[in-house]
Write an enzyme that holds these catalytic residues in place. Structure first.
Site, PDB file in Angstrom:
ATOM      1  N   ARG A  59      -9.550   0.206   9.076  1.00  0.00           N
ATOM      2  CA  ARG A  59      -9.084  -1.143   9.402  1.00  0.00           C
ATOM      3  C   ARG A  59     -10.120  -1.915  10.210  1.00  0.00           C
ATOM      4  NH1 ARG A  59      -3.216   0.256   9.038  1.00  0.00           N
ATOM      5  NH2 ARG A  59      -2.018  -1.655   9.304  1.00  0.00           N
ATOM      6  N   ARG A 105      11.528  -1.240  11.034  1.00  0.00           N
ATOM      7  CA  ARG A 105      10.513  -0.844  12.014  1.00  0.00           C
ATOM      8  C   ARG A 105      10.479  -1.838  13.169  1.00  0.00           C
ATOM      9  NH1 ARG A 105       5.100   0.063   8.618  1.00  0.00           N
ATOM     10  NH2 ARG A 105       4.212  -1.022  10.399  1.00  0.00           N
ATOM     11  N   LYS A 120       0.826  -1.218   0.000  1.00  0.00           N
ATOM     12  CA  LYS A 120       0.000   0.000   0.000  1.00  0.00           C
ATOM     13  C   LYS A 120       0.857   1.262   0.000  1.00  0.00           C
ATOM     14  CE  LYS A 120      -2.048  -1.196   3.891  1.00  0.00           C
ATOM     15  NZ  LYS A 120      -1.376  -2.482   4.157  1.00  0.00           N
ATOM     16  N   ARG A 169      11.593  -5.430   5.033  1.00  0.00           N
ATOM     17  CA  ARG A 169      11.236  -4.021   4.809  1.00  0.00           C
ATOM     18  C   ARG A 169      12.189  -3.084   5.532  1.00  0.00           C
ATOM     19  NH1 ARG A 169       5.179  -2.067   5.397  1.00  0.00           N
ATOM     20  NH2 ARG A 169       5.266  -3.156   7.403  1.00  0.00           N
ATOM     21  N   ARG A 218       0.017  -9.029  13.703  1.00  0.00           N
ATOM     22  CA  ARG A 218      -0.600  -8.117  12.726  1.00  0.00           C
ATOM     23  C   ARG A 218      -1.375  -8.876  11.658  1.00  0.00           C
ATOM     24  NH1 ARG A 218       4.527  -5.205  11.548  1.00  0.00           N
ATOM     25  NH2 ARG A 218       3.559  -4.287   9.718  1.00  0.00           N
TER      26      ARG A 218
END
Ligand code: ADP
Ligand code: ADP
Ligand code: ZN
Length: 215
Positions: A88, A159, A13, A127, A170
């Protein structure tokens, strides 16, 4: 053009949103980026949100609804917006509908990026991100200069919530609380599902193709 970019964590996204901002000249509204900026600046909101984010849980709906309400009323959303990471939950989507009705900006399309779990885990674990919101991947999409953001020259990092434990939470939070929104928007006739496993540029080409009628 009023767009929701939808999909599980790691679907791409943020990556696609950045390309859309350049191409369509409308702002990206990333609730993850807004929350992380608050955590960095140590605001009251950031302090309250951090404990949920570190565990990979959702920050309470009232907090997010407040953020989105204020953000959508800003001047730069006049020509449209790309929502990334919101809504969400069903209550967040219901609140969004009320806000958009008030400002008379209906959603044109919800782009649902589909990516299987194994690939999400691979993407999230590799990531690298920058404080400016840019997102890279150690192997799939490395920054041009080692560890340096292409966009702002900042230093990229992993992160805290991209470590294994939080990632599992998640993905299960997504399935329980967020995935029901696929039906919610399908029923409204605005859902467009795209194959998110293709290359970054190929996915972007598909986005441009399906959005051509709204631009
Ligand atoms: P990802 O890109 O991996 O999906 P985000 O950057 O969008 O992650 O979000 C990071 C974290 O911020 C989430 O795990 C959650 O704790 C919080 N968050 C972001 N957006 C929302 C939202 N709409 N509702 C609740 N929590 C949110
Ligand atoms: P999201 O915002 O949905 O959580 P990101 O845009 O941050 O997802 O992408 C998650 C990770 O996957 C990042 O490391 C990014 O560089 C990488 N990525 C994004 N899109 C693709 C793609 N189409 N193919 C391979 N890797 C991708
Ligand atoms: Zn940057």
């Amino acid at each position: 053009m009023n767009i929701i970019l939808f999909g599980p964590p790691g679907a791409g996204k943020g990556t696609q949103a950045k390309k859309m901002v350049d191409y369509y000249r409308i702002p990206q509204i990333s609730t993850g980026d807004i929350l992380r900026a608050n955590v960095r600046e140590g605001t009251e909101l950031g302090l309250a949100a951090k404990k949920y984010m570190d565990k990979g849980e959702l920050v309470p709906d009232e907090v997010l609804i407040g953020i989105i309400k204020n953000r959508l009323k800003e001047q730069d959303c006049e020509k449209g917006f790309i929502l990334d990471g919101y809504p969400r939950t069903i209550p967040q989507a219901d609140a969004l509908a009320v806000i958009l009705d008030e400002i008379n900006k209906p959603i044109d399309a919800v782009l649902n990026l589909e990516v299987p779990d194994e690939e999400l885990v691979e993407r999230i674990s590799g990531r690298l991100m920058c404080n400016c919101g840019a997102s890279y991947h150690r192997t799939f999409n490395p920054p041009k200069k080692d560890e340096i953001c292409d966009i702002c020259g900042g230093k990229v990092f992993q992160r805290a919530d991209d470590k294994e434990e939080a990632v599992k939470t998640r993905l299960s939070v997504y399935k329980k609380q967020t995935e029901p929104l696929i039906d919610y928007y399908a029923k409204q006739g605005v859902l467009i599902t795209l194959d998110g496993t293709k290359d970054i540029d190929e996915v972007f080409e598909e986005i441009k193709a399906v959005l051509a009628k709204f631009a």
